[in-house]
Design an enzyme around this catalytic site. Sequence first.
Site, PDB file in Angstrom:
ATOM      1  N   HIS A  84      36.952 -25.470  44.551  1.00  0.00           N
ATOM      2  CA  HIS A  84      37.619 -24.823  43.414  1.00  0.00           C
ATOM      3  C   HIS A  84      38.940 -25.534  43.116  1.00  0.00           C
ATOM      4  O   HIS A  84      39.268 -25.813  41.953  1.00  0.00           O
ATOM      5  CB  HIS A  84      37.842 -23.332  43.724  1.00  0.00           C
ATOM      6  N   GLU A  85      39.704 -25.827  44.166  1.00  0.00           N
ATOM      7  CA  GLU A  85      40.998 -26.508  43.977  1.00  0.00           C
ATOM      8  C   GLU A  85      40.804 -27.917  43.405  1.00  0.00           C
ATOM      9  O   GLU A  85      41.516 -28.331  42.486  1.00  0.00           O
ATOM     10  CB  GLU A  85      41.753 -26.582  45.313  1.00  0.00           C
ATOM     11  N   HIS A  98      40.059 -27.894  39.740  1.00  0.00           N
ATOM     12  CA  HIS A  98      41.238 -27.786  38.865  1.00  0.00           C
ATOM     13  C   HIS A  98      41.791 -29.187  38.568  1.00  0.00           C
ATOM     14  O   HIS A  98      42.216 -29.478  37.447  1.00  0.00           O
ATOM     15  CB  HIS A  98      42.343 -26.963  39.543  1.00  0.00           C
ATOM     16  N   GLU A 122      40.427 -20.791  35.242  1.00  0.00           N
ATOM     17  CA  GLU A 122      39.829 -20.261  36.469  1.00  0.00           C
ATOM     18  C   GLU A 122      38.309 -20.304  36.394  1.00  0.00           C
ATOM     19  O   GLU A 122      37.640 -20.713  37.337  1.00  0.00           O
ATOM     20  CB  GLU A 122      40.305 -18.820  36.715  1.00  0.00           C
TER      21      GLU A 122
END
Length: 267
Positions: free
Chosen positions: A126-127, A130, A189
């Site tokens: 997820h990081e 981004h 997100e």
Amino acid sequence: MKMKSLICGCLLALSLTGCDTHASPTGRGQTLLYSEQDMQQLGRASFSQMKQSLTINRNPVLNAYVDCIAGRIIAALPGERQPWEVVLFDSPQVNAFALPGGYIGVYTSMLRVANTPDELAAVISHEVAHVLSNHGNEQASRADIKGMGLKLVDLALDLGEVENRQMCMAALGLGAEVGISLPFGREQETEADIIGLELMARAGFNPKAAISLWQNMARASQGEPLELLSTHPSHDSRIEELAAQIPKVEGAYREASRRQLRPCRLR
Ligand SMILES: [Zn+2]
């Protein structure tokens, strides 16, 4: 060169000659005002700052575990050739981050919430998503559009101010760390969830763990405010949206699982 001037060098090189419109990996229109090189420089300087201000965990077992998971995710990145730096920080905060230029930070307390290799892979993916989606660049650029731009540039020009560094770092999702609130938006997100899910599946981690991870996160946040949720706010339909995406990446997960992947275990 002093840290502050290094960190803000990217902003000095700002080109505000016009809005540069890009498409994100999911096809969403993005306005990005900063060059990739600027963002990489900002990432490098911010990571260096984090290593100075936090305690680095040297436990070989924990480090090997985090490196194993991050390593498989990095190996699954399309066209990635440069090595990423992965650091485990000793911290009571539940947090993790990834920065442009190839940097990943995981806090030891994150291992309490992400308590399986697949769940930790969900956080790291997820990081990294981004970063792949240029969300730091977009955050800083959006701040510009909202009229904060001049302030940001003014701060950047004033190399004596510690706020310069903090504003730069907040744009990269490190707001919790520097006390400036610049949380990612809902669409960012959702995008990081979608791209992250695909990434973890390609790295051979079970994408269903993304659901249990966010459930753990919600549970843990009832007892204490979680740092990660302050910069990565969750929303009610997140779990449903993730569940709807999982069938799309199951093929990639099955394919990756057939390869000889290094198992990542704590013990
Ligand atoms: Zn996020």
